[in-house]
Scaffold this motif. Sequence first.
Motif, PDB file in Angstrom:
ATOM      1  N   ILE A  45       0.835  -1.213   0.000  1.00  0.00           N
ATOM      2  CA  ILE A  45       0.000   0.000   0.000  1.00  0.00           C
ATOM      3  C   ILE A  45       0.862   1.253   0.000  1.00  0.00           C
ATOM      4  O   ILE A  45       0.597   2.218  -0.728  1.00  0.00           O
ATOM      5  CB  ILE A  45      -0.948  -0.010   1.216  1.00  0.00           C
ATOM      6  CG1 ILE A  45      -1.970  -1.151   1.078  1.00  0.00           C
ATOM      7  CG2 ILE A  45      -1.676   1.329   1.353  1.00  0.00           C
ATOM      8  CD1 ILE A  45      -2.812  -1.381   2.310  1.00  0.00           C
ATOM      9  N   ALA A  46       1.917   1.256   0.842  1.00  0.00           N
ATOM     10  CA  ALA A  46       2.795   2.424   0.930  1.00  0.00           C
ATOM     11  C   ALA A  46       3.477   2.707  -0.407  1.00  0.00           C
ATOM     12  O   ALA A  46       3.610   3.865  -0.822  1.00  0.00           O
ATOM     13  CB  ALA A  46       3.841   2.209   2.018  1.00  0.00           C
ATOM     14  N   PHE A  50       0.495   5.084  -1.969  1.00  0.00           N
ATOM     15  CA  PHE A  50       0.992   6.351  -1.444  1.00  0.00           C
ATOM     16  C   PHE A  50       2.280   6.821  -2.116  1.00  0.00           C
ATOM     17  O   PHE A  50       2.752   7.919  -1.853  1.00  0.00           O
ATOM     18  CB  PHE A  50       1.224   6.244   0.076  1.00  0.00           C
ATOM     19  CG  PHE A  50      -0.020   5.908   0.851  1.00  0.00           C
ATOM     20  CD1 PHE A  50      -1.280   6.276   0.391  1.00  0.00           C
ATOM     21  CD2 PHE A  50       0.057   5.221   2.050  1.00  0.00           C
ATOM     22  CE1 PHE A  50      -2.428   5.976   1.109  1.00  0.00           C
ATOM     23  CE2 PHE A  50      -1.079   4.910   2.782  1.00  0.00           C
ATOM     24  CZ  PHE A  50      -2.331   5.285   2.308  1.00  0.00           C
ATOM     25  N   ARG A  51       2.849   5.960  -2.974  1.00  0.00           N
ATOM     26  CA  ARG A  51       4.089   6.299  -3.692  1.00  0.00           C
ATOM     27  C   ARG A  51       5.191   6.724  -2.736  1.00  0.00           C
ATOM     28  O   ARG A  51       5.943   7.664  -3.012  1.00  0.00           O
ATOM     29  CB  ARG A  51       3.827   7.416  -4.711  1.00  0.00           C
ATOM     30  CG  ARG A  51       2.711   7.120  -5.697  1.00  0.00           C
ATOM     31  CD  ARG A  51       3.072   5.943  -6.584  1.00  0.00           C
ATOM     32  NE  ARG A  51       1.979   5.608  -7.509  1.00  0.00           N
ATOM     33  CZ  ARG A  51       1.983   4.565  -8.322  1.00  0.00           C
ATOM     34  NH1 ARG A  51       3.013   3.738  -8.317  1.00  0.00           N
ATOM     35  NH2 ARG A  51       0.972   4.322  -9.115  1.00  0.00           N
ATOM     36  N   PHE A  52       5.281   6.039  -1.597  1.00  0.00           N
ATOM     37  CA  PHE A  52       6.266   6.415  -0.586  1.00  0.00           C
ATOM     38  C   PHE A  52       7.668   6.050  -1.047  1.00  0.00           C
ATOM     39  O   PHE A  52       7.943   4.930  -1.455  1.00  0.00           O
ATOM     40  CB  PHE A  52       5.958   5.692   0.727  1.00  0.00           C
ATOM     41  CG  PHE A  52       6.943   5.984   1.827  1.00  0.00           C
ATOM     42  CD1 PHE A  52       7.136   7.288   2.275  1.00  0.00           C
ATOM     43  CD2 PHE A  52       7.674   4.965   2.418  1.00  0.00           C
ATOM     44  CE1 PHE A  52       8.034   7.561   3.289  1.00  0.00           C
ATOM     45  CE2 PHE A  52       8.578   5.226   3.432  1.00  0.00           C
ATOM     46  CZ  PHE A  52       8.759   6.520   3.867  1.00  0.00           C
ATOM     47  N   GLU A  70       1.652  12.430   1.888  1.00  0.00           N
ATOM     48  CA  GLU A  70       2.203  11.091   1.666  1.00  0.00           C
ATOM     49  C   GLU A  70       2.805  10.550   2.957  1.00  0.00           C
ATOM     50  O   GLU A  70       2.539   9.401   3.348  1.00  0.00           O
ATOM     51  CB  GLU A  70       3.272  11.165   0.577  1.00  0.00           C
ATOM     52  CG  GLU A  70       4.158   9.933   0.454  1.00  0.00           C
ATOM     53  CD  GLU A  70       5.421  10.228  -0.322  1.00  0.00           C
ATOM     54  OE1 GLU A  70       6.480  10.408   0.321  1.00  0.00           O
ATOM     55  OE2 GLU A  70       5.361  10.266  -1.561  1.00  0.00           O
ATOM     56  N   LEU A  71       3.602  11.360   3.621  1.00  0.00           N
ATOM     57  CA  LEU A  71       4.259  10.927   4.862  1.00  0.00           C
ATOM     58  C   LEU A  71       3.232  10.674   5.963  1.00  0.00           C
ATOM     59  O   LEU A  71       3.331   9.687   6.697  1.00  0.00           O
ATOM     60  CB  LEU A  71       5.254  11.996   5.316  1.00  0.00           C
ATOM     61  CG  LEU A  71       6.043  11.672   6.587  1.00  0.00           C
ATOM     62  CD1 LEU A  71       6.831  10.382   6.429  1.00  0.00           C
ATOM     63  CD2 LEU A  71       6.988  12.826   6.935  1.00  0.00           C
ATOM     64  N   LEU A 184      12.765   0.322   1.729  1.00  0.00           N
ATOM     65  CA  LEU A 184      11.402  -0.212   1.804  1.00  0.00           C
ATOM     66  C   LEU A 184      11.389  -1.711   1.513  1.00  0.00           C
ATOM     67  O   LEU A 184      10.652  -2.476   2.151  1.00  0.00           O
ATOM     68  CB  LEU A 184      10.494   0.527   0.825  1.00  0.00           C
ATOM     69  CG  LEU A 184       8.987   0.297   0.986  1.00  0.00           C
ATOM     70  CD1 LEU A 184       8.523   0.748   2.375  1.00  0.00           C
ATOM     71  CD2 LEU A 184       8.203   1.040  -0.091  1.00  0.00           C
ATOM     72  N   LEU A 185      12.211  -2.137   0.579  1.00  0.00           N
ATOM     73  CA  LEU A 185      12.325  -3.564   0.254  1.00  0.00           C
ATOM     74  C   LEU A 185      12.893  -4.340   1.451  1.00  0.00           C
ATOM     75  O   LEU A 185      12.417  -5.430   1.782  1.00  0.00           O
ATOM     76  CB  LEU A 185      13.217  -3.748  -0.971  1.00  0.00           C
ATOM     77  CG  LEU A 185      13.453  -5.193  -1.442  1.00  0.00           C
ATOM     78  CD1 LEU A 185      12.138  -5.849  -1.853  1.00  0.00           C
ATOM     79  CD2 LEU A 185      14.452  -5.226  -2.595  1.00  0.00           C
TER      80      LEU A 185
END
Length: 208
Positions: A45-46, A50-52, A70-71, A184-185
């Motif tokens: 989802i992020a 949200f293109r985080f 976004e944050l 993030l990964l």
Amino acid sequence: MKEEQDYLKHITEMRSMMERSSKFLSLSGLAGIMAGIYALLGTYIAHQLFRFNPAPISYTNTATTERSTELFNVILLGTAVLVLSITTAVLLSLKNAKKRKETFWNVSTKQLVSYMSVPLLAGGLLILICIAKGLIGFIIPFTLLFYGLALYMAGKFTYKEVKSLGLIQIGLGLISACFEEYALLLWALGFGLLHIIYGIYMHYRYER
């Protein structure tokens, strides 16, 4: 010979009882699996909705309304994942304790919570400071690092595998601090995949 075998059996049983009384053994493997699933869904989802992008270490000076939103959304999402994971862990651990005919909230549980709370609270406050200063790139490394420290401390009061999981999380936190473009990964790997693997292992080793 029989008397000697009975004596050894009694000694083994007494040792087992002493170990159980000094450790929190109601942790559920299924709770680890569910926490991993929540984390993977949260990561998806992020990233997709949200293109985080945590890659920039800091973007305070170039912050926009879009990035602030976004944050904020990512923080809410992370909080939801945390609440779901804790709630699931508590409910399933209560079920495990009842199944084992043990008291869930005992001395071992209090010690475990006490030792885990110090690195978690320190890490949480440091992350809030990073957010306030716009150091977004350090959020993910610090979550992995301080969570790993908490698990390592908890390993003293529960299954030894928890300590090993903590060391791996610490390693992932340090790596993500060096390679923030993959943070993030690495977060998905640490909180998602590793939790699922750990949960499956714990379930088949201790709960079957």
